[in-house]
Motif scaffolding. Structure first.
Motif, PDB file in Angstrom:
ATOM      1  N   MET A 160     -21.650  -4.366  -0.462  1.00  0.00           N
ATOM      2  CA  MET A 160     -20.376  -4.856  -1.013  1.00  0.00           C
ATOM      3  C   MET A 160     -19.216  -4.134  -0.313  1.00  0.00           C
ATOM      4  N   LYS A 161     -18.213  -4.916   0.026  1.00  0.00           N
ATOM      5  CA  LYS A 161     -17.025  -4.317   0.646  1.00  0.00           C
ATOM      6  C   LYS A 161     -15.787  -4.636  -0.215  1.00  0.00           C
ATOM      7  N   ILE A 162     -14.999  -3.614  -0.451  1.00  0.00           N
ATOM      8  CA  ILE A 162     -13.753  -3.801  -1.192  1.00  0.00           C
ATOM      9  C   ILE A 162     -12.583  -3.450  -0.271  1.00  0.00           C
ATOM     10  N   CYS A 163     -11.634  -4.363  -0.195  1.00  0.00           N
ATOM     11  CA  CYS A 163     -10.410  -4.109   0.579  1.00  0.00           C
ATOM     12  C   CYS A 163      -9.337  -3.561  -0.363  1.00  0.00           C
ATOM     13  N   LEU A 164      -8.838  -2.372  -0.035  1.00  0.00           N
ATOM     14  CA  LEU A 164      -7.754  -1.767  -0.825  1.00  0.00           C
ATOM     15  C   LEU A 164      -6.444  -1.977  -0.085  1.00  0.00           C
ATOM     16  N   ILE A 165      -5.421  -2.392  -0.806  1.00  0.00           N
ATOM     17  CA  ILE A 165      -4.113  -2.596  -0.176  1.00  0.00           C
ATOM     18  C   ILE A 165      -3.074  -1.715  -0.862  1.00  0.00           C
ATOM     19  N   ASN A 166      -2.475  -0.814  -0.060  1.00  0.00           N
ATOM     20  CA  ASN A 166      -1.315  -0.075  -0.549  1.00  0.00           C
ATOM     21  C   ASN A 166      -0.090  -0.911  -0.252  1.00  0.00           C
ATOM     22  N   GLY A 167       0.611  -1.346  -1.299  1.00  0.00           N
ATOM     23  CA  GLY A 167       1.752  -2.232  -1.138  1.00  0.00           C
ATOM     24  C   GLY A 167       3.090  -1.531  -1.041  1.00  0.00           C
TER      25      GLY A 167
END
Ligand SMILES: Cc1cc2nc3c(=O)[nH]c(=O)nc-3n(C[C@H](O)[C@H](O)[C@H](O)COP(=O)(O)O)c2cc1C
Length: 179
Positions: A1-8
């Motif tokens: 499983m891959k999770i993409c984290l986005i710092n906005g």
């Protein structure tokens, strides 16, 4: 499983980034592969259809394509998400989000801010057909120390629960992707 984290948050010093880093640590502790897109580091041009070949646009799209789920964090800017985050999401849209879980969190200045930013983000993710979790977190500036370190134990626990929920839902949607 891959999770993409986005710092906005596009600021260099940022509690929003600290929050995303904590979430990344929590995911990796659970053997989940992460892809971290930080809008302050990976500077995107203002959205135009013909920016398809821009290196950071390609990076964002490759992370989002690979991702089974998302963790997205925005600062509250005037009752909405940051312009930098909205700009990033405009490069993605439905092809990258449809049917994928997304956990959302906001940082805010206090005085009951944050909720509108999350509602704004939730509506935009709805427009992209993401499966946004009901759980959400708002963290005010006061919960961070001078080095942007999270000092509130309850919020750490809330974040930990939200990460469990994100993994749980993502693995149910795509069971073969578990770890
Ligand atoms: C342009 C701007 C607008 C802001 N608007 C709000 C707001 O409407 N409500 C609020 O609670 N905080 C507001 N804040 C405070 C930020 O949300 C808060 O300080 C920020 O989330 C902290 O994140 P950072 O450390 O990553 O910069 C605003 C800050 C800026 C710079």
């Amino acid at each position: 499983m891959k999770i993409c984290l986005i710092n906005g948050n596009s600021q260099d010093e940022s509690t929003t980034r600290s929050l995303v880093q904590i979430a990344q640590f929590m995911l990796e502790k659970r053997q989940i592969e992460t892809l971290f897109f930080d809008v302050s580091i990976h500077e995107l041009p203002i959205f135009k259809i013909d920016h398809n070949e821009h290196a950071e646009v390609k990076k964002l799209r490759s992370y989002a394509s690979l991702a089974d789920g998302f963790f997205i964090c925005t600062p509250d800017y005037h009752n909405g998400m940051s312009g930098a985050l909205k700009n990033a999401l405009d490069y993605l849209g439905k092809p990258y989000f449809k049917g994928k879980p997304a956990a959302i969190a906001a940082t805010a200045g206090g005085g009951k801010g944050g909720i509108n930013a999350l509602n704004n983000l939730r509506i935009v993710l709805r427009g992209m057909h993401a499966l946004t979790l009901s759980e959400q977190i708002v963290i005010d500036d006061q919960y961070f120390d001078n080095e942007s370190k999270l000092i509130d134990k309850n919020i750490n626990e809330q974040l930990d629960d939200m990460i469990d929920q994100l993994i749980n839902i993502t693995s149910r949607i795509n069971p073969s992707q578990l770890c």
